[in-house]
Design a protein around this motif. Structure first.
Motif, mmCIF file in Angstrom:
data_model
loop_
_atom_site.group_PDB
_atom_site.id
_atom_site.type_symbol
_atom_site.label_atom_id
_atom_site.label_comp_id
_atom_site.label_asym_id
_atom_site.label_seq_id
_atom_site.Cartn_x
_atom_site.Cartn_y
_atom_site.Cartn_z
ATOM 1 N N PRO A 97 110.688 8.521 17.729
ATOM 2 C CA PRO A 97 111.924 8.764 18.473
ATOM 3 C C PRO A 97 112.877 7.585 18.449
ATOM 4 O O PRO A 97 112.457 6.425 18.428
ATOM 5 C CB PRO A 97 111.416 9.021 19.899
ATOM 6 C CG PRO A 97 110.122 8.282 19.985
ATOM 7 C CD PRO A 97 109.513 8.376 18.614
ATOM 8 N N SER A 98 114.173 7.894 18.443
ATOM 9 C CA SER A 98 115.200 6.859 18.564
ATOM 10 C C SER A 98 115.327 6.395 20.003
ATOM 11 O O SER A 98 115.770 5.281 20.272
ATOM 12 C CB SER A 98 116.552 7.402 18.082
ATOM 13 O OG SER A 98 116.506 7.722 16.717
ATOM 14 N N ALA A 99 114.963 7.277 20.950
ATOM 15 C CA ALA A 99 115.019 6.923 22.368
ATOM 16 C C ALA A 99 114.157 7.900 23.157
ATOM 17 O O ALA A 99 113.889 9.021 22.702
ATOM 18 C CB ALA A 99 116.447 6.944 22.892
ATOM 19 N N VAL A 100 113.724 7.463 24.321
ATOM 20 C CA VAL A 100 112.965 8.307 25.254
ATOM 21 C C VAL A 100 113.788 8.422 26.528
ATOM 22 O O VAL A 100 114.247 7.421 27.067
ATOM 23 C CB VAL A 100 111.574 7.713 25.551
ATOM 24 C CG1 VAL A 100 110.830 8.570 26.573
ATOM 25 C CG2 VAL A 100 110.762 7.585 24.263
ATOM 26 N N ILE A 101 113.961 9.657 26.995
ATOM 27 C CA ILE A 101 114.796 9.906 28.168
ATOM 28 C C ILE A 101 113.937 10.508 29.271
ATOM 29 O O ILE A 101 113.323 11.566 29.088
ATOM 30 C CB ILE A 101 115.967 10.864 27.838
ATOM 31 C CG1 ILE A 101 116.795 10.316 26.691
ATOM 32 C CG2 ILE A 101 116.841 11.083 29.081
ATOM 33 C CD1 ILE A 101 116.402 10.826 25.326
ATOM 34 N N GLY A 102 113.861 9.837 30.413
ATOM 35 C CA GLY A 102 113.064 10.315 31.533
ATOM 36 C C GLY A 102 113.934 11.008 32.575
ATOM 37 O O GLY A 102 115.038 10.558 32.867
ATOM 38 N N PHE A 103 113.414 12.098 33.129
ATOM 39 C CA PHE A 103 114.153 12.871 34.138
ATOM 40 C C PHE A 103 113.456 12.836 35.499
ATOM 41 O O PHE A 103 113.728 13.659 36.359
ATOM 42 C CB PHE A 103 114.334 14.316 33.671
ATOM 43 C CG PHE A 103 115.347 14.458 32.577
ATOM 44 C CD1 PHE A 103 116.662 14.764 32.862
ATOM 45 C CD2 PHE A 103 114.987 14.266 31.246
ATOM 46 C CE1 PHE A 103 117.610 14.879 31.865
ATOM 47 C CE2 PHE A 103 115.920 14.377 30.227
ATOM 48 C CZ PHE A 103 117.244 14.686 30.531
ATOM 49 N N GLY A 104 112.573 11.873 35.693
ATOM 50 C CA GLY A 104 111.899 11.750 36.978
ATOM 51 C C GLY A 104 110.632 12.574 37.059
ATOM 52 O O GLY A 104 110.348 13.409 36.200
ATOM 53 N N GLY A 105 109.852 12.323 38.112
ATOM 54 C CA GLY A 105 108.568 12.989 38.266
ATOM 55 C C GLY A 105 107.479 12.187 37.580
ATOM 56 O O GLY A 105 107.715 11.512 36.566
ATOM 57 N N TYR A 106 106.265 12.264 38.141
ATOM 58 C CA TYR A 106 105.162 11.464 37.597
ATOM 59 C C TYR A 106 104.836 11.752 36.136
ATOM 60 O O TYR A 106 104.444 10.835 35.406
ATOM 61 C CB TYR A 106 103.917 11.630 38.471
ATOM 62 C CG TYR A 106 104.018 10.856 39.762
ATOM 63 C CD1 TYR A 106 104.057 9.464 39.772
ATOM 64 C CD2 TYR A 106 104.099 11.511 40.986
ATOM 65 C CE1 TYR A 106 104.174 8.751 40.951
ATOM 66 C CE2 TYR A 106 104.222 10.802 42.179
ATOM 67 C CZ TYR A 106 104.249 9.426 42.156
ATOM 68 O OH TYR A 106 104.375 8.723 43.325
ATOM 69 N N PRO A 107 104.992 12.977 35.624
ATOM 70 C CA PRO A 107 104.712 13.204 34.206
ATOM 71 C C PRO A 107 105.620 12.427 33.259
ATOM 72 O O PRO A 107 105.310 12.299 32.080
ATOM 73 C CB PRO A 107 104.926 14.723 34.054
ATOM 74 C CG PRO A 107 104.597 15.278 35.397
ATOM 75 C CD PRO A 107 105.143 14.250 36.365
ATOM 76 N N ALA A 108 106.748 11.907 33.752
ATOM 77 C CA ALA A 108 107.625 11.104 32.897
ATOM 78 C C ALA A 108 107.135 9.669 32.757
ATOM 79 O O ALA A 108 107.515 8.963 31.820
ATOM 80 C CB ALA A 108 109.049 11.111 33.465
#
Length: 392
Positions: free
Chosen positions: A94-105
């Motif tokens: 990946p060129s980047a990783v984007i997190g949207f919250g929550g423990y699975p992130a």
């Protein structure tokens, strides 16, 4: 501005609040010619609405509750998830990783730091969530949905970009449609939803509150209400006793169409709900869920209530009498409700997915996009968009 084809990993907790904006972003990145993958938990992998372009990878993600005895187990799961994420990154690159919250992130974002892959987080609520707080110092950017964010440290303000909350195309397409005609003798169409948690109080209070409206308003009511299955019969009986026409259901597939027809919304103040109300421009009576983490639903109402687009009622004060009082104030004259609708519309950020996708595409470059940079104000933790026109 998309440039070369890239790969992006989206990581989100297993609730609609985290996943809906991730799904909308995935669709936009796919449209721009990029490849996307999702990291979530089993619950998230089964949430309806996941686009076909977004393969889901289920990783273990420990939860850290108040009991310290569970923390060892939680840490072990996070470390296992991090190891699995690193293996995925080796093949997906990946060129980047984007997190949207929550423990699975959490495992995916820890892995991105370890692998020196650019990362950013998107915060849907007006309070920075626990995982996003934990990672704020590690990520390159923090995309926010509101101009004012609680629990955000001043030292991280220079990472903040105000983008808004991405909403689905079906809802966003309603933004340029006029507010439905509401006249002195026309119908007052009310839409009531409670989400998956805490809907019972809405089922108990709303029918009685609507029944207490002055006859001139009450006689024109047309209600659509989403209820829990176990509450359906009791709510139907309440409306029947009050002689108020109401369509009830446990789930409405055509929610965008229901929102398009509604003059007034009554319900919770989840991030996706507020984003859709402001995208379309619908006035609301909002009852924040009191058990929401860090009371973030109360914070979510702040912008709408300040502008006059919504009235907020604490659950402890949410009685039939108070509800009737607030509705009466908002809908006493057609122009009053239309003004509230316009105020809600002005809070919308229709370019949210475009701005977020632009930010994501720029990750890993020399400089992150600065077109939507937020800056510190005199109040310290309050951000305002630096770009003219955003939120206008």
């Amino acid at each position: 501005m998309s440039g070369a084809n890239k790969h992006f990993v989206l990581a989100a907790g297993g609730t609609g609040g985290h996943l809906i904006p991730a799904f909308v972003l995935a669709t936009e990145l796919d449209r721009r010619g990029h490849h996307v993958a999702l990291i979530t938990d089993e619950r998230g992998a089964n949430i309806p609405g996941k686009p076909d372009c977004l393969p889901a990878h289920i990783l273990p993600a420990g939860r850290f509750g108040k009991n310290p005895l569970n923390w060892v187990k939680g840490v072990r799961a996070v470390l296992q998830g991090r190891k699995m994420a690193l293996r995925l990154f080796e093949s997906f690159e990946p060129s980047a990783v984007i997190g949207f919250g929550g423990y699975p992130a959490l495992p995916a974002l820890l892995a991105s730091t370890s692998a020196e892959i650019p990362s950013l987080v998107h915060e849907q609520n007006a309070v920075l969530g626990r995982v996003n707080r934990l990672l704020a110092g590690r990520v390159q950017a923090i995309a926010t949905a509101y101009p004012e964010i609680n629990r955000l440290k001043a030292k991280h303000l220079d990472k903040v970009h105000l983008v808004g909350n991405p909403v689905r195309d079906g809802v966003l397409g309603l933004r340029d449609e006029p507010f439905p005609a509401f006249t002195e003798d026309g119908l007052l169409r009310v839409l009531v939803t409670g989400g998956s948690q805490g809907a019972r109080i809405l089922s108990e209070v709303v029918p009685d509150g609507l029944a207490m409206l002055q006859p001139a308003l009450r006689s024109r009511l047309q209600v659509t209400q989403q209820c829990r299955p176990e509450d359906l019969d009791a709510v139907r009986e309440r409306y029947r006793n009050h002689d108020i026409p109401a369509e009830l259901g446990t789930y409405f597939e055509d929610m965008a169409a229901r929102l398009a027809d509604a003059h007034l919304f009554i319900g919770r103040a989840g991030a996706s709900t507020v984003a859709e109300l402001t995208a379309v421009g619908r006035p609301a009576v909002l009852v924040p869920l009191p058990i929401a983490t860090d009371d973030h639903q109360t914070a979510n109402t702040r912008e709408m209530t300040k502008t006059g687009g919504a009235r907020a009622i604490k659950q402890t004060h949410f009685t039939a009498k108070e509800l009737a009082k607030q509705i009466q104030a908002m809908a006493q004259r057609p122009e009053t409700l239309a003004t509230a609708a316009h105020a809600a519309w002005n809070c919308g950020r229709p370019n949210a997915v475009k701005d977020l996708a632009d930010l994501v595409e720029s990750a890993g470059g020399a400089d992150l996009m600065d077109v939507i940079r937020s800056s510190e104000t005199d109040k310290g933790a309050k951000m305002v968009a630096a770009t003219a026109g955003i939120g206008a």
